[in-house]
Write an enzyme that holds these catalytic residues in place. Structure first.
Site, PDB file in Angstrom:
ATOM      1  N   GLN A 236      70.950  56.808  52.271  1.00  0.00           N
ATOM      2  CA  GLN A 236      71.788  56.110  51.302  1.00  0.00           C
ATOM      3  C   GLN A 236      71.510  56.619  49.885  1.00  0.00           C
ATOM      4  O   GLN A 236      72.260  56.302  48.964  1.00  0.00           O
ATOM      5  CB  GLN A 236      71.510  54.602  51.358  1.00  0.00           C
ATOM      6  CG  GLN A 236      71.904  53.954  52.674  1.00  0.00           C
ATOM      7  CD  GLN A 236      71.489  52.487  52.710  1.00  0.00           C
ATOM      8  OE1 GLN A 236      70.314  52.158  52.788  1.00  0.00           O
ATOM      9  NE2 GLN A 236      72.465  51.608  52.639  1.00  0.00           N
TER      10      GLN A 236
ATOM     11  N   HIS B  76      76.184  58.504  50.796  1.00  0.00           N
ATOM     12  CA  HIS B  76      76.851  58.157  49.536  1.00  0.00           C
ATOM     13  C   HIS B  76      77.031  59.343  48.602  1.00  0.00           C
ATOM     14  O   HIS B  76      77.292  59.158  47.412  1.00  0.00           O
ATOM     15  CB  HIS B  76      76.060  57.043  48.830  1.00  0.00           C
ATOM     16  CG  HIS B  76      76.038  55.769  49.606  1.00  0.00           C
ATOM     17  ND1 HIS B  76      74.987  54.874  49.555  1.00  0.00           N
ATOM     18  CD2 HIS B  76      76.941  55.236  50.470  1.00  0.00           C
ATOM     19  CE1 HIS B  76      75.242  53.847  50.350  1.00  0.00           C
ATOM     20  NE2 HIS B  76      76.420  54.047  50.911  1.00  0.00           N
TER      21      HIS B  76
END
Length: 286
Positions: A113, A131
């Site tokens: 992430q 991300h």
């Protein structure tokens, strides 16, 4: 019978490492999901407190960035001040331990992430940046990619007075500039077409590209365990993998400090420091 005082009790790190070692030894193909807790020891702050609440104001949303020039001025001003810290950050012991887990062929996929690129710097292979990456910038018109260090030079050339600005570093290359006047900050456009530039990361309110999600789901389907390291999983884009793993009977282990959204789904929950625990686990596996 009194315990032998010459034998020291196991530390919290030793106990966590022993539990994680036992869990790993019964797995052959572990899907590894990492979050901000992996990078705090590298000098990159995280967003959330141990109870999962926000430590600071939530980050900018995609809609606000796209629609409001003042928001873009504020974002890029803060990023100009905060980028040097994240751009120069180096991997820590947690990143290096994950490289070793991959070297032992225990990891089916490393999904992070984080947008800091530290897994790559550490030497990890096959990293899926859920991300995106903060070290690249994309034009929203022509899709041209620009390196963030190159844009930093353009930002400082267009705003020379900001070279001397200092502020507390915030997550993901941001900086705390709550009282600064950013109304005169000059935001460069795309060199190719003059379009709007945006960090090549997924903002709040923006969807993760479907191809990344499909690739992660496919890897999870082939895994016999999900190990979450350094993430509270409060954001759905990460939590969904824990939920899916639990639904299909795939064992979930969580190594992070504080509460996570998936605590009730975990077969093993370790409230411990991943920077200390992962290297200790590698030592036990050896």
């Amino acid at each position: 019978m009194n315990p032998d005082p010459s034998i020291a009790p196991p530390s919290a790190t030793d106990a966590a490492a022993a539990s994680l070692e036992e869990w790993l030894r019964s797995r052959r193909n572990v899907f590894l999901l990492t979050g901000a807790g992996c990078s705090t020891a590298s000098g990159i702050p995280d967003y959330r407190a141990p109870d999962g609440s926000w430590k600071r104001r939530p980050p900018v949303t995609y809609q606000a960035f796209i629609e409001d020039p003042r928001v873009r001025q504020r974002y890029w001003a803060r990023s100009t001040v905060g980028w040097p810290r994240v751009g120069s950050a180096q991997p820590n012991a947690a990143h290096l331990a994950i490289v070793e887990l991959q070297r032992r062929s225990l990891v089916s996929l490393l999904l992070t992430q984080n947008v800091d690129g530290l897994h790559d710097k550490a030497g990890s292979g096959d990293v899926l940046d859920l991300h995106g990456r903060i070290d690249t910038v994309r034009c929203l018109v022509c899709a041209r990619i620009e390196r963030r260090p190159d844009l930093q030079l353009r930002l400082l050339e267009a705003n020379p007075s900001w070279r001397a600005v200092a502020a507390q570093v915030a997550p993901d290359g941001d900086a705390e500039l709550e009282d600064a006047d950013t109304s005169g900050f000059n935001v460069p456009d795309c060199r190719n077409c003059g379009g709007m530039l945006k960090p090549d990361v997924v903002f709040f309110g923006e969807n993760v590209p479907g191809e990344r999600v499909r690739r992660a789901y496919a890897a999870l389907e082939q895994s016999d365990g999900l190990l979450v390291v350094g993430s509270s999983l409060m954001v759905y884009s990460g939590f969904r993998f824990a939920r899916l793993a639990h639904e299909r009977g795939c064992s979930v282990a969580i190594l992070t400090q504080g509460t996570t959204r998936a605590d009730s789904l975990a077969a093993l929950k370790l409230d411990a420091d991943c920077v200390a625990t992962l290297p200790a686990t590698i030592a036990r596996l050896s």
